[in-house]
Write a protein that holds these residues in place. Sequence first.
Motif, short mmCIF file in Angstrom:
data_model
loop_
_atom_site.label_atom_id
_atom_site.label_comp_id
_atom_site.label_asym_id
_atom_site.label_seq_id
_atom_site.Cartn_x
_atom_site.Cartn_y
_atom_site.Cartn_z
N THR A 225 86.09 15.63 4.66
CA THR A 225 86.00 14.24 4.23
C THR A 225 86.32 14.07 2.74
OG1 THR A 225 83.64 14.35 3.68
CG2 THR A 225 84.21 13.83 5.97
N LEU A 226 86.59 15.16 2.04
CA LEU A 226 86.98 15.08 0.64
C LEU A 226 88.43 14.61 0.52
CD1 LEU A 226 85.56 18.49 -0.65
CD2 LEU A 226 84.46 16.25 -0.82
N SER A 227 88.77 14.08 -0.64
CA SER A 227 90.17 13.72 -0.90
C SER A 227 91.00 15.00 -1.03
CB SER A 227 90.27 12.91 -2.19
OG SER A 227 89.99 13.73 -3.32
N GLY A 228 92.32 14.84 -1.03
CA GLY A 228 93.19 16.00 -1.15
C GLY A 228 92.95 16.79 -2.42
N GLY A 229 92.77 16.07 -3.54
CA GLY A 229 92.50 16.74 -4.80
C GLY A 229 91.17 17.45 -4.80
N GLU A 230 90.16 16.83 -4.19
CA GLU A 230 88.84 17.46 -4.12
C GLU A 230 88.85 18.69 -3.21
OE1 GLU A 230 86.44 13.26 -4.85
OE2 GLU A 230 86.75 14.02 -2.83
N GLN A 231 89.63 18.63 -2.14
CA GLN A 231 89.76 19.80 -1.28
C GLN A 231 90.43 20.96 -2.02
OE1 GLN A 231 91.34 19.17 2.68
NE2 GLN A 231 90.30 17.20 2.87
N GLN A 232 91.42 20.64 -2.86
CA GLN A 232 92.05 21.70 -3.65
C GLN A 232 91.05 22.30 -4.64
OE1 GLN A 232 95.61 23.07 -3.59
NE2 GLN A 232 94.03 24.46 -4.30
N MET A 233 90.23 21.43 -5.23
CA MET A 233 89.17 21.93 -6.13
C MET A 233 88.19 22.83 -5.38
SD MET A 233 88.32 18.62 -8.51
CE MET A 233 89.62 17.79 -9.43
N LEU A 234 87.85 22.44 -4.15
CA LEU A 234 86.93 23.25 -3.35
C LEU A 234 87.56 24.61 -3.03
CD1 LEU A 234 84.36 23.71 -1.76
CD2 LEU A 234 85.33 22.35 0.13
N ALA A 235 88.85 24.62 -2.70
CA ALA A 235 89.52 25.88 -2.42
C ALA A 235 89.53 26.79 -3.65
CB ALA A 235 90.96 25.61 -1.95
N LEU A 236 89.78 26.20 -4.81
CA LEU A 236 89.76 26.98 -6.05
C LEU A 236 88.35 27.49 -6.36
CD1 LEU A 236 92.09 24.82 -8.32
CD2 LEU A 236 92.50 27.18 -7.63
N ALA A 237 87.36 26.60 -6.21
CA ALA A 237 85.98 27.00 -6.48
C ALA A 237 85.54 28.13 -5.56
CB ALA A 237 85.05 25.79 -6.33
N ARG A 238 85.91 28.03 -4.29
CA ARG A 238 85.55 29.09 -3.34
C ARG A 238 86.20 30.42 -3.74
NH1 ARG A 238 87.37 27.85 2.56
NH2 ARG A 238 89.31 28.64 1.69
N GLY A 239 87.42 30.34 -4.31
CA GLY A 239 88.07 31.56 -4.77
C GLY A 239 87.42 32.17 -6.00
N LEU A 240 86.67 31.36 -6.74
CA LEU A 240 86.06 31.84 -7.99
C LEU A 240 84.65 32.39 -7.83
CD1 LEU A 240 87.17 29.08 -10.51
CD2 LEU A 240 87.86 31.48 -10.51
N VAL A 241 83.95 31.96 -6.80
CA VAL A 241 82.53 32.32 -6.72
C VAL A 241 82.31 33.81 -6.51
CG1 VAL A 241 81.75 30.04 -5.98
CG2 VAL A 241 82.46 31.71 -4.25
N GLY A 242 83.32 34.50 -6.01
CA GLY A 242 83.21 35.95 -5.87
C GLY A 242 83.48 36.71 -7.16
N GLU A 243 83.67 35.98 -8.27
CA GLU A 243 83.90 36.56 -9.59
C GLU A 243 85.09 37.52 -9.60
OE1 GLU A 243 80.01 38.25 -10.38
OE2 GLU A 243 79.41 36.41 -11.42
N PRO A 244 86.28 37.03 -9.23
CA PRO A 244 87.45 37.91 -9.16
C PRO A 244 87.99 38.26 -10.55
CG PRO A 244 88.12 35.65 -8.79
CD PRO A 244 86.61 35.64 -8.85
N ASP A 245 88.75 39.32 -10.61
CA ASP A 245 89.51 39.68 -11.81
C ASP A 245 90.93 39.13 -11.75
OD1 ASP A 245 87.46 41.30 -13.04
OD2 ASP A 245 87.85 42.74 -11.43
N LEU A 246 91.41 38.85 -10.53
CA LEU A 246 92.77 38.36 -10.33
C LEU A 246 92.77 37.27 -9.27
CD1 LEU A 246 95.90 38.58 -10.70
CD2 LEU A 246 95.86 40.33 -8.90
#
Length: 232
Positions: free
Chosen positions: A132-153
């Motif tokens: 139900t998020l907007s397209g931009g918010e969904q992209q933010m969620l995808a990015l945030a999900r990629g960051l929570v694991g504390e990646p190096d790359l």
Amino acid sequence: MLQVEHLDTAYGQTRILKGVTFEVGAREIVAILGRNGAGKTTLLRSIMGLTRARSGGVRFKGRDITELPTYEIAALGISYVPQGKHIFPRLSVAENLRLGARLQRSADKALRPEVFGYFPVLGERLSQHGGTLSGGEQQMLALARGLVGEPDLLLLDEPSEGLQPSLVDAIRGIIDRVCQERGVAALLVEQNLDFARALADRYYVMENGTIVLHGRASELADEEVIRQYLAV
């Protein structure tokens, strides 16, 4: 940090990557540019072990990861944000983020305040379904999900795709902040030349599964090069 050496990948009998060689340094943002069908997404999938290499290799922080399963590659510190967002639309924002923290064996890490410093709108919508998020918010969620694991790359596939200009600027700013403040390197696949040029330190251009050009992103202004390799 990342070395890709003479990488060949095929789907059945169709050869997609043809001896691709490049590298990404620590804290560096590198853009992979090229037209549709050049092999850019296959390159990211091959690094993550989602598409197996036929020959050549991938090294991450000095370790050969070419034959490792995807979950082990992720656990070593590489996070992949695929094209098209790929969130779980029926799960809440909080549940999507907790899935991103599973490799750290602590779902609590997904909801730390510093995550929402980059994505404050997500902190206000933790119970809302992702779909139900907007397209931009969904992209933010995808990015945030990629960051929570504390990646190096971070491997980012077309993060600006389908977004209105104001949101493209916002996403670019977030990626830049994350890399600067957290010391994260990024490999960015993009067709938006302005986005890539403003964000990246260096670039590689792919055509027909090979690297045909590389240099500093600030130098990527040659109209003949753009017309030959990047224009649709």
